[in-house]
Design a protein around this motif. Structure first.
Motif: not given
Length: 591
Positions: A338, A345, A349-350, A389-391, A393-394, A508
């Motif tokens: 990053e 960050r 994000g959201r 990436r977090e989303d 990866a789900k 997501t």
DNA sequence: AAAAG
């Protein structure tokens, strides 16, 4: 394409299109995921050594697919991450443990994927309990294929009854004004573009697990030697990350052959005669049979380099080469990346903001040449992918994959009535959860397909469902240096989010790939995108070796005279190649 | 080089 911030669109459930197509309307609600994947077993989860999240996940899996119980005595199967006898004894009396199958959490996951309890001996949690675990294993000990569909009638239903797509005059009254297709209420959809009505059974006895071609070997989602396959795949993955492609391919082939081997491997003699199992891999298998693991695979898994390269290469836009370069720069964590790529960050994000990622991203002038690192490929994709990436990866449960399909086809049919689609990829091969969603589309009228991809993406974008376009290509992307075989279908690789009105909405973001094929090559596209990779690659190899034909997702050509072939159905593709039909759920040649 | 399977 400058897109504006869209307003999310209320998309009610839409017509059912599940795995198949925008069929007329006989909304036959197929069995949803209510059916339990495993027979009703009593499972007890030993909490020791599991973190809260794992406990919740495993309990959820067990509840949904089988049954849980609250104390060990009542259970048939004990799931535990503990591997030492003495540690287990602190939680379960040894006398009780001896009367159960005591297995690792992986047994539960794999059995669910497999659709039934797997043999336990690969999953024995405690060495001393090996024998009793195998004895009490709930697997039915029947051959993996014993029953099911080998019925005598191979003939597909040839009812020539044409079906008509009465295009669900789109329920969205809002968008009714912008229907570009004038007064076309019903579009004739030829039978051959729809999935065969009683699905075609796979005649396993006509297939051959010893074949050199993956397209002749029936391979289930999870096989009886899955943990061996997984060990080989670890080595394969490491080779791939290190740029040793030839070696990686050898392991891939070997793993693929074992994936289709229908018996539990107990001795080397069983497999030495199989194709692609030579002395090297034979030795590894022997090691595995003796010790339960392959030393090199274990070493690889433990190495920092492998873990880091895997992590980096899991980011969209980062492949082996870039991963190695980043590693050599001494970067080790995603936080390092990053900083390196300059991701703020919370920025991606959201917040649901719309980002159009250019196909050839440009750096601001002042930056160009600054970083010798990213010549050619800009890193805007990577910045975006890092933020997502977090989303990404789900994993996506089947029901949600289906919902995404419904939503998208509904939009498409507003745009161009009469379109037909198939959800392909791992979903079509039966995976319980997918990494992404791939959908192949066509329209009975070939002339209407052109440009549709772009229109659909724009529309989904306007509706707030497509938030990023990673890649958009068209037929005429005349690509003089054809690196590998990338088909020349219209396709869009996107990031998608369900509208908040959807019952599945949870914010997501998902990877969604849209592929458009003209009707003549619809089924070749469907086959190509259904995979698995090995299966598809070996169809291509088979067509080349045996018939002198070139096969890829965008068509079939005879090499010597460039004659093109247009099989009308998926089955006909197999027939043209002289291959037996293999149902998608038996095409899991890849782990 | 990377992206899809």
């Amino acid at each position: 394409m400058p897109f504006k911030r869209p307003r999310p669109n209320p998309t009610q459930g839409g017509p059912n299109s599940e795995s198949s197509s925008s069929r007329p309307l006989p909304a036959k609600q197929t069995k949803t995921s209510t059916a339990k994947g495993l027979p009703d077993m009593k499972i007890y989860i030993v909490q020791a050594k599991l973190d809260a999240e794992s406990i919740a996940t495993l309990t959820g899996l067990a509840e949904r697919h089988s049954g849980v119980c609250r104390n060990a005595e009542d259970a048939e199967v004990l799931i535990t991450a503990v591997s030492m006898r003495r540690r287990l004894e602190r939680h379960v009396p040894w006398e009780i443990a001896k009367t159960k199958a005591v297995v690792t959490p992986q047994w539960l996951r794999d059995s669910i994927e497999h659709g039934g309890p797997l043999p336990c001996d690969d999953y024995v949690a405690i060495g001393d309990l090996h024998e009793t675990t195998v004895q009490h294993c709930p697997d039915c000990n029947c051959k993996p294929c014993g029953c099911s569909d080998d019925s005598p009638s191979p003939t597909p239903p040839t009812s020539p009854r044409p079906r008509t797509a009465e295009l669900s005059s789109s329920p969205t009254s809002l968008s009714a004004a912008s229907v570009p297709e004038p007064a076309e209420r019903a579009v004739y959809v030829p039978e051959n573009l729809l999935p065969p009505d009683p699905p075609i059974p796979t005649k396993l006895e006509t297939l051959d697990y010893t074949s050199r071609y993956a397209c002749q070997r029936p391979a289930p989602l999870v096989c009886v030697n899955q943990s061996l396959v997984r060990e080989l795949d670890t080595i394969r993955h490491s080779r791939w990350l290190e740029g040793e492609d030839r070696s990686a391919l050898s392991y891939e082939r070997a793993a693929s052959v074992i994936k289709a081997y229908p018996h539990k491997i107990r001795s080397l003699a069983q497999v030495v005669k199989l194709p692609f199992i030579g002395t090297k891999i034979g030795g590894l298998i022997e090691q595995y049979l003796n010790t339960g693991t392959i030393l090199e695979a274990e070493t690889i898994k433990g190495s920092e380099r492998f873990q880091t390269l895997s992590l980096f290469a899991s980011i969209y836009g980062i492949g082996p080469s870039t991963a190695r370069r980043l590693y050599d720069l001494n970067l080790r964590t995603l936080e390092d990346l990053e900083i390196y790529y300059g991701v703020e960050r919370d920025d991606v994000g959201r917040q649901s903001q719309i980002v159009e990622v250019e196909e050839k991203p440009q750096h601001p002038r002042w930056m160009r040449g600054q970083r010798a690192a990213d010549d050619g490929l800009g890193d805007s994709w990577i910045r975006v992918a890092l933020g997502l990436r977090e989303d990404l990866a789900k994993r996506i449960p089947r029901a949600e994959v289906e919902e995404m399909g419904r939503v998208v086809i509904t939009e498409l049919n507003d745009l161009k009535p009469g379109c037909v689609s198939t959800i392909v990829g791992g979903y079509r091969r039966g995976k319980r959860e997918s990494n992404d969603v791939d959908i192949v589309f066509t329209h009975p009228d070939a002339s209407k397909v052109k440009g549709l991809c772009k229109s659909l993406v724009r529309r989904l974008h306007e509706r707030g469902m497509v938030t990023h376009v990673m890649h958009l290509s068209s037929f005429h992307t005349h690509d003089p240096l054809r690196l590998h075989h990338w088909d020349n279908l219209e396709k869009a690789l996107t990031v998608f989010i369900l509208p908040p009105t959807s019952p599945f909405y949870d914010g997501t973001r998902r990877r969604l790939d849209l592929i458009f094929a003209s009707p003549e090559v619809y089924w070749t596209a469907v086959i190509g995108w259904t995979g698995s990779i090995m299966f598809q690659r070996d169809i291509r190899q088979w067509a080349k070796d045996k018939l002198g034909m070139k096969f890829d997702s965008s068509g079939i050509t005879r090499r010597y005279d460039s004659k093109e072939f247009y099989p009308k159905t998926e089955k006909e593709v197999f027939e043209l190649f002289g291959l037996q039909w293999v149902d998608p759920t038996w095409r899991n040649a890849d782990l």
